[in-house]
Design a protein around this motif. Structure first.
Motif, mmCIF file in Angstrom:
data_model
loop_
_atom_site.group_PDB
_atom_site.id
_atom_site.type_symbol
_atom_site.label_atom_id
_atom_site.label_comp_id
_atom_site.label_asym_id
_atom_site.label_seq_id
_atom_site.Cartn_x
_atom_site.Cartn_y
_atom_site.Cartn_z
ATOM 1 N N GLU A 432 -3.589 -1.557 3.809
ATOM 2 C CA GLU A 432 -4.354 -2.408 2.895
ATOM 3 C C GLU A 432 -3.788 -2.281 1.483
ATOM 4 O O GLU A 432 -3.769 -1.188 0.903
ATOM 5 N N PRO A 433 -3.277 -3.390 0.904
ATOM 6 C CA PRO A 433 -2.669 -3.308 -0.435
ATOM 7 C C PRO A 433 -3.728 -3.085 -1.515
ATOM 8 O O PRO A 433 -4.876 -3.535 -1.397
ATOM 9 N N THR A 434 -3.319 -2.401 -2.561
ATOM 10 C CA THR A 434 -4.220 -2.145 -3.688
ATOM 11 C C THR A 434 -3.889 -2.995 -4.912
ATOM 12 O O THR A 434 -4.756 -3.199 -5.766
ATOM 13 N N GLN A 435 -2.645 -3.471 -5.007
ATOM 14 C CA GLN A 435 -2.240 -4.301 -6.136
ATOM 15 C C GLN A 435 -1.999 -5.731 -5.653
ATOM 16 O O GLN A 435 -1.399 -5.942 -4.607
ATOM 17 N N PRO A 436 -2.483 -6.709 -6.403
ATOM 18 C CA PRO A 436 -2.270 -8.097 -5.990
ATOM 19 C C PRO A 436 -0.792 -8.488 -6.109
ATOM 20 O O PRO A 436 -0.087 -8.027 -6.995
#
Length: 727
Positions: A432-436
């Motif tokens: 799951e990415p944390t930065q767009p």
């Protein structure tokens, strides 16, 4: 000097350093800095608002390694040598397209659950007012007209990115969504679905192969049985029974007879040779040297007796004479033994001869049998040819059946669960990415602001260049607008050319005559050259030039008739060079012949770059008459016209200086193509200059002006030093 196309580029070599005035350009940019700063700040503000208003998107990435998943346990058999086969670049690109296939997309959409998700499904929720209006006017289709998967497919492909990573067999799968958990889960689901579909495709292939092989093996087995039965039946009917070493009996018998015949011939030859040798030995008395005779038992006993008898004779001869009866008896016994030995040798010879005869009879017998067997074998050859054809057909069918049976067993084994691994494996699962990933706020704002700044700056610079402000002539003066020649009347009515009405001042008769000429209704006018106000002077000059040819600079002929110490044509040219590109062609005198000039250009001995010089601390370009003098220049008017046209194509102003005392025949070729003619008068009382101006009026229809000087002149005389101007 050749045609115009050869001279025009060369003329440009003399002013390549004066193409751009950076100082004027920088001044124009500072004057319009608001038009640069304003849009830049607006772009910065709008980009800041945009990156904070747009919903962020997140990207999840999973990676696959393409490799052959077969092993000894998943693919047993003779094809094990293909385990190491890997994907080439075309194979990697093909697998990328498989990941992006529509069938895989439909299955992934179901597993991810994109149907009904407002981000991907346009049919989720109620239609907005704009969408309803678009459907009513026919600008768009209603979402209900398409299946849920079809509605999601377009957005699905917009958010999906599949690509090979560098020069490797790794494939990256990226999926973008506003929900970070959905982005990671979708990338992993797509990768898993691809592996499952690839394994299922292999299993379907194995199942199809086993089904086809099962329907092919039974008919092939029956055909093989029929072929083998035909072989055995043909063999038994034609007596082609097989013996040892897989040969027929007739062929084997032929080989045995041939071997026996060879042995018989060898025995015959050997017996005949021995008999011949024994007879030769008997003739020479060397019978006992023959092994076959010496090894005979009877011969050995007789030889022993002969040896003993000879020994007894020798013993008795010591005491008895040769005529003694005892000696005679012993000699008689010795002779009898010799006869017995000869008879034994002859019997051995006869025995060998008989053996040779017997061997010869065997040779004849075997030869006859061999000839008969050859005839038998020759008759069986045709049958053997047919038999071999039947055997080849049966052997081919047997090999084909064995291969099919092997493939069938392999297909059954691969059809089992987990026996067909996919040719890829997941080496990196998406988290799951944390930065767009979009939008990148800082880079977007920087790019938008910088792009707007550069566009605004380019627009200002382009405007200045198109308007001529960045040229050497300054703003609005590189090619000033031309006015029609209706300036004569205004110039003639200037107050400084009229005597003061009612004044007590005594008027010089020469000045009165000049004033009368200027107020006359001719085409000669007056121009004020104010050295303290160059812009006004140059604007006045531009107004007194006829409209020239499009794309050509104005050609102005200047007659230098000023008195010593007055402003000259060179000072006027210097003023022009401060604002634009100007070249001065000095044909007024032959004083300067110390360097190449116009005469060498016309004769082809020099180029423009060789004769154009620049004045020190000035941007004025000059061309002198050259070594041959101005007479050589004026003697070739046609070539001079071509050279002047080339200079007019290159510069903004072209000034040709001649002497005010020149005859009309000398001035006519120069003045004929000029757009204006100037006479440097210096002061209003110069009657000689006025007369020269009126002489010019008879040679051209172009405007003619007397140049008067106002203000303070330039300090010192500016010397002309050579400084070649190269391109």
């Amino acid at each position: 000097m050749t045609a115009r196309d050869d001279t025009a580029p060369a003329a440009g070599e003399g002013r390549s350093g004066d193409m751009l005035d950076l100082t004027a350009l920088w001044a124009a940019i500072k004057a319009r800095k608001a038009w640069i700063i304003g849009p830049t700040l607006v772009a910065l503000g709008l980009s800041f608002v945009a990156v904070n208003v747009i919903p962020p998107r997140y990207t999840g990435e999973a990676r696959l390694l393409l490799e052959n998943g077969d092993s000894f346990y998943t693919r047993p058999g003779p094809t094990a040598d293909n385990y190491g086969a890997q994907f080439d670049s075309e194979g990697v690109q093909s697998q990328v397209q498989v990941v992006m296939s529509r069938d895989l997309a439909r299955e992934a959409i179901k597993r991810i659950g994109l149907v009904g998700n407002p981000e991907f499904d346009s049919g989720a929720g109620a239609l907005g007012a704009l969408k309803k209006l678009g459907v009513l006017v026919g600008l768009g289709a209603h979402p209900a007209d398409r299946s849920p998967e079809e509605r999601v497919l377009e957005k699905y492909y917009d958010r999906l990115l599949v690509y090979p990573v560098g020069r490797s067999r790794i494939v990256a799968i990226e999926f973008t969504s506003q929900d970070p958990e959905l982005a990671a889960r979708a990338a992993n689901v797509i990768a898993s679905t691809y592996l499952e579909m690839q394994g299922a495709a292999k299993q379907d292939t194995a199942r199809s192969a086993s089904s086809w092989l099962s329907t092919t093996i039974d008919p092939l087995r029956k055909k093989l049985a029929e072929s083998e039965a035909k072989v055995e039946d043909f063999r038994s009917r034609h007596g082609l029974l097989v013996g040892t070493n897989n040969t027929t009996i007739t062929s084997q018998q032929l080989a045995d007879l041939s071997s026996q015949l060879s042995n018989a011939r060898t025995q015959q030859a050997e017996a005949q040779a021995k008999a011949s040798i024994i007879r030769d030995a008997m003739k020479t008395g060397r019978t006992f040297e023959i092994p076959d005779v010496a090894n005979n038992e009877l011969v050995r006993r007789l030889i022993e007796q002969r040896v003993n008898l000879r020994a007894q004779i020798a013993l008795e001869s010591r005491n008895l004479l040769s005529e003694h009866p005892r000696i005679k008896e012993l000699n008689a016994q010795l002779a009898d033994l010799e006869g017995q030995l000869r008879a034994a040798s002859e019997r051995a010879v006869r025995t060998l001869e008989n053996e040779a005869k017997i061997a010869g009879q065997r040779v004849e017998s075997f030869t006859a049998a061999l000839e008969g067997q050859k005839k038998t074998v020759s008759g069986a050859n045709d049958s053997e040819v047919q038999l071999r054809a039947l055997e080849r057909e049966a052997r081919t069918q047997r090999e084909q059946l064995e291969q099919y049976m092997l493939r069938y067993r392999e297909a059954l084994a691969r059809d089992a669960d987990n026996a067909t691994p996919a040719d890829a494996r997941i080496i990196s699962r998406a988290v799951e990415p944390t930065q767009p990933s979009f939008p990148k706020k800082i880079p977007t704002m920087i790019v938008a602001t910088l792009a707007t700044f550069l566009i605004a700056l380019a627009a200002i610079i382009s405007r200045e260049l198109l308007n001529g402000a960045a040229g050497p002539g300054g703003a609005g003066t590189s090619r000033p607008p031309r006015k029609p020649p209706g300036w004569v009347g205004a110039a003639a009515g200037r107050p400084d050319t009229q005597p003061e009405a009612g004044g007590d001042k005594t008027v010089d008769p020469r000045e009165a005559r000049v004033a009368g000429l200027l107020t006359h209704g001719g085409r000669v006018g007056q121009m004020q050259l104010d050295l303290s106000d160059p812009d006004r002077s140059l604007a006045d000059l531009s107004a007194r030039v006829d409209d020239g040819r499009p794309g050509y600079a104005p050609l102005v002929v200047v007659l230098d008739g000023a008195a010593p110490g007055d402003a000259s044509a060179r000072e006027l040219a210097t003023l022009l060079s401060e604002r634009c590109r100007c070249v001065l062609i000095d044909l007024g005198s032959d004083a300067e012949r110390h360097q190449p000039g116009f005469s060498e250009l016309l004769s082809g001995e020099a180029l423009f770059s060789d004769i154009i010089t620049r004045r020190p601390n000035s941007r004025l370009h000059e061309i002198g008459p050259g070594y041959a003098g101005r007479a050589a220049v004026l003697a070739a008017p046609d070539i001079v016209e071509v050279a002047l046209d080339a200079l007019c194509e290159t510069y903004d102003w072209v000034l040709v200086v001649a002497a005010s005392t020149d005859e009309a025949a000398v001035l006519a070729p120069l003045v004929a193509q000029a757009q204006a003619a100037l006479v440097m008068a210096g002061h209003v009382g110069n009657g000689h200059a006025v007369e020269a101006a009126y002489r010019l009026s008879d040679l051209t229809k172009a405007p003619i002006a007397l140049v008067m000087v106002e203000g303070e002149g330039r300090a010192g005389e500016i010397t002309r030093e050579p400084s070649p101007v190269m391109a």
